[in-house]
Design a protein around this motif. Structure first.
Motif, short mmCIF file in Angstrom:
data_model
loop_
_atom_site.label_atom_id
_atom_site.label_comp_id
_atom_site.label_asym_id
_atom_site.label_seq_id
_atom_site.Cartn_x
_atom_site.Cartn_y
_atom_site.Cartn_z
N LYS A 113 21.85 -29.87 60.75
CA LYS A 113 22.10 -29.61 59.22
C LYS A 113 21.37 -28.95 58.52
CE LYS A 113 24.63 -33.98 59.13
NZ LYS A 113 24.88 -35.44 58.20
N LEU A 114 21.27 -28.82 57.22
CA LEU A 114 20.45 -28.02 56.46
C LEU A 114 19.59 -28.99 55.48
CD1 LEU A 114 22.50 -25.17 55.12
CD2 LEU A 114 20.90 -24.82 56.62
N ALA A 115 18.39 -28.40 55.42
CA ALA A 115 17.43 -29.35 54.48
C ALA A 115 17.09 -28.48 53.23
CB ALA A 115 16.12 -29.56 55.26
N MET A 116 17.12 -29.23 52.12
CA MET A 116 17.04 -28.63 50.86
C MET A 116 15.93 -28.98 50.31
SD MET A 116 19.57 -27.98 47.55
CE MET A 116 19.24 -29.68 46.91
N ASN A 117 14.72 -28.15 50.12
CA ASN A 117 13.57 -28.67 49.16
C ASN A 117 13.86 -28.31 47.93
OD1 ASN A 117 11.46 -29.89 51.07
ND2 ASN A 117 12.40 -28.34 52.28
N ALA A 118 13.56 -28.97 46.79
CA ALA A 118 13.89 -28.40 45.41
C ALA A 118 13.01 -29.32 44.45
CB ALA A 118 15.38 -28.38 45.00
N THR A 119 12.89 -28.89 43.14
CA THR A 119 12.36 -29.55 41.95
C THR A 119 13.42 -29.95 41.04
OG1 THR A 119 10.01 -28.73 42.74
CG2 THR A 119 10.37 -29.81 40.33
N GLY B 178 17.53 -28.30 59.10
CA GLY B 178 17.33 -29.82 59.03
C GLY B 178 17.83 -30.39 60.49
N LYS B 179 17.85 -31.81 60.17
CA LYS B 179 17.97 -32.74 61.41
C LYS B 179 19.59 -32.68 61.73
CE LYS B 179 15.32 -36.04 59.05
NZ LYS B 179 15.29 -37.57 58.52
N ASN B 180 19.68 -32.69 62.93
CA ASN B 180 21.15 -32.84 63.65
C ASN B 180 21.93 -31.56 63.22
OD1 ASN B 180 20.37 -35.27 64.73
ND2 ASN B 180 20.95 -36.08 62.94
N ALA C 202 10.14 -33.85 42.79
CA ALA C 202 10.43 -33.32 43.94
C ALA C 202 11.45 -33.93 44.94
CB ALA C 202 8.88 -33.25 44.71
N ILE C 203 12.29 -33.26 45.69
CA ILE C 203 13.18 -33.81 46.65
C ILE C 203 13.35 -33.14 47.61
CG2 ILE C 203 14.49 -34.73 44.58
CD1 ILE C 203 16.55 -32.45 45.32
N LYS C 204 13.71 -33.69 48.91
CA LYS C 204 14.33 -33.12 50.23
C LYS C 204 15.37 -33.81 50.59
CE LYS C 204 12.54 -31.59 54.66
NZ LYS C 204 11.21 -31.53 55.65
N VAL C 205 16.51 -33.23 50.84
CA VAL C 205 17.72 -33.80 51.18
C VAL C 205 18.48 -32.94 52.62
CG1 VAL C 205 18.19 -34.81 48.96
CG2 VAL C 205 18.89 -32.50 49.53
#
Length: 207
Positions: A176-182, A172-174, A138-141
Motif C-alpha cells: 500500500k501507500l503511506a501518506m505523510n502530511a500535516t 507503505g505496508k503490504n 502531523a499524520i501518517k496513514v
C-alpha cells in the motif's frame, strides 16, 4: 449746424436754439443720466447678481459632492454588512476550544471510514493569529491510492475548516501507500483569550 456750433452755444440761448440743437442737447442729457444711473445703481446690482450666481454654483457643487458621498457611504455600508455576514459565516465554521477534540475525532474517523491505518496522529502546539488559533496535526496513514484520495476529499468536506499541507507519498505496508502530511485545524479564540492576547500586545508596545 455742426459740432462747433454746439460747443459755442450759450446755455442761456438754448431756449432760442434751433430744434436740432435742442434735440441733440436733450439726447445728451438723457444719456448722461442713464450713464450716471448705471454706475450709481445698476453696476452694484449687477455685481451682486454675479456674486449670487457664483454662490449658487458653489452651493450646487457642494450639494453634488455631498450627494455623491452619501451614495458612496450607502454602498460602503452595504459592503461592510456583506463582509460582516461573510465573517460570521466563517466563524460558524470555526469550532471553539471545547469542540477541538470532536474535530480531531472527526478527522480520525474520516480515515478509519476509508479503511486507512494510522501510524501517526500527533497534534502540535497551537499558534494564535488575529482572532483564531491554528493547531497543526502531523499524520501518517497507510492505504490504497483511491482510499487516500477519498480521505483527503472527506476531510475537505467536513463542516469545520480543515486543511492538509505538505503531503508526501511513499511506499507503505503490504504494497500500500503511506501518506505523510500535516493537517491544520482552526478554532476561534474565546473572549478571555482575546483579552489576554490584547493585554500582551499592550505590554509589548510599552517602552
Amino acid at each position: 449746424m455742426n459740432l462747433s456750433d454746439l460747443n459755442n452755444l450759450d446755455l442761456k440761448e438754448l431756449a432760442q436754439a434751433p430744434t436740432t440743437i435742442k434735440a441733440v442737447a436733450a439726447a445728451f442729457i438723457i444719456l448722461l443720466i442713464i450713464g450716471l444711473g448705471y454706475y450709481a445703481d445698476w453696476s452694484p446690482a449687477l455685481t451682486a447678481l454675479d456674486t449670487a450666481k457664483q454662490e449658487e454654483q458653489t452651493l450646487r457643487d457642494t450639494y453634488t459632492n455631498k450627494k455623491r458621498q452619501a451614495i458612496n457611504y450607502a454602498a460602503y455600508k452595504r459592503r461592510l454588512a456583506d463582509t460582516e455576514k461573510a465573517l460570521a459565516a466563517l466563524l460558524r465554521q470555526l469550532p471553539n476550544k471545547s469542540e477541538m477534540d470532536n474535530l480531531l475525532a472527526d478527522v480520525n474517523q474520516a480515515g478509519i471510514g476509508r479503511g486507512l491505518e494510522f501510524d501517526l496522529f500527533r497534534p502540535s502546539t497551537e499558534a494564535s493569529a488575529d482572532f483564531y488559533a491554528t493547531l497543526p496535526v502531523a499524520i501518517k496513514v497507510n492505504g490504497g491510492y483511491h482510499d487516500l484520495g477519498n480521505f483527503v476529499s472527506d476531510v475537505a468536506k467536513l463542516p469545520r475548516i480543515v486543511t492538509i499541507h505538505d503531503i508526501e507519498m511513499t511506499p507503505g505496508k503490504n504494497g500500500k501507500l503511506a501518506m505523510n502530511a500535516t493537517i491544520k485545524t482552526y478554532r476561534y479564540l474565546d473572549e478571555s483569550e482575546m483579552q489576554t492576547k490584547d493585554s500582551g500586545k499592550g505590554k509589548g508596545g510599552k517602552k
